[in-house]
Design an enzyme around this catalytic site. Sequence first.
Site, PDB file in Angstrom:
ATOM      1  CB  SER A 129      -0.827  -0.243  -7.891  1.00 35.12           C
ATOM      2  OG  SER A 129      -1.756   0.292  -6.508  1.00 35.12           O
ATOM      3  CE1 TYR A 154       3.142  -1.857  -5.421  1.00 35.15           C
ATOM      4  CE2 TYR A 154       1.308  -0.948  -4.525  1.00 35.15           C
ATOM      5  CZ  TYR A 154       2.155  -1.785  -5.191  1.00 35.15           C
ATOM      6  OH  TYR A 154       1.101  -2.384  -6.426  1.00 35.15           O
TER       7      TYR A 154
END
Length: 323
Positions: A129, A154
Site C-alpha cells: 500500500s 494498517y
Amino acid sequence: MIFLVTGAGGFIGFHLSKALLARGETVIGIDNLNDYYSPLLKQARCDKLKISKNFVFYQADITDISALENIVQNHPDIQIIFNLAAQAGVRYSLENPFAYIQTNVMGQVTILEMARQLPKLQRIFYASSSSVYGLNKKLPFTEQDRVDRPSSVYAASKQSGELLSFTYHHLYGLKQTGLRFFTVYGPWGRPDMAYYIFAKAITEDKQITLYTGQNLSRDFTYINDVIGALLSLLECSVLEDYGIFNIGNSRQEKVEHLVACLEENLGKKAIINYISRPGTDIEATLSDISAIYNATGWVPQTKLSDGIHRFTSWFKLCNGLFG
C-alpha cells in the site's frame, strides 16, 4: 497457467480474476467473505466469477493453515500467486488493530509457507500500500524512500508484510513482487472508501466530512489501470527476483476535486462538514511510477473525471443492492 488469487471476492482480486479468466487462465480463488464491509457485495463479485468453468472458489481465511494445505493438495500445479487478501482501511485499524496483524502479517506468513510447498510456483505478487510511506513529506513517493515511520497500524502491517516477503526470498529463493497501490477506485469498489462513502451520502442528501488543509490530495488510480499494471508485470520477462513497484496514476488530485466530480455525475451538491485531519491520515499522496514504466512500459490512461463517471454509472444501478 494456473493462478491462485487470494481476496478473490475483494475489489482488486475480483477485477484481476475476471481479467485472467478472460484470457483463458485457470484461477483458484480464496476469500473468507468477512463482514468488514457488505458480504453481499463480495458474494456478488464471486458469483460473477463462478460463471467461468475455469474458476474454482474456496471460502477460507488465508491464516487457516489446514485450508491452505488442502488447496496445495488439490492444486499442486499452481504457478503464480497473487496475494491480494488483506484487512484494509486506515481508520478501522484504530478500532481493531488485531485484525490487521492477523490478516496482513500472519496471513502473509501462512501464504509464504504455502508457497514453499508448490513445486511449479514461478512468482508471488503481493499487495502492499501507499500507506507504507507514512510520515514522509517528499513527493512524489518513490520505491527508494524510507518506509520506517508508519502513521497507522494498517501501514505498519503492510510494511511488515514487505519485510516478511523479502526474508522468504532471501531464505528460500521465492521470487516476489510487491505492489504498492495508490487509492484504487472504480465500479464494484469498496464501500468503506471515501469516494464511495461520498457518493452514497450525496445521493441521500447526507453530510460528508472533509479534512481541512491546503494540500489534502490523493493519487486516485482507476481499477482498469491497476489491472493493466498487474498484467504488464505478469508478462514482463526482466523482473528481478525480488522487487517492489508503485501502482498509481501519478497525478495529484485534491479531494475537493473528487467531490466536484461526484456532484457533477450525480446531479446533486454535497453537504460538507470540515474537520481537522487526524494523525492517522496522510495529507497527500503522489506516486513516482518510473520504475514500473521502465520495466514494462505501463502507463495509466484514466483521468479522475472519466473514472468517476464510470463509477457513478455503476453506482446508480447498484446502490442499495448490497446493504
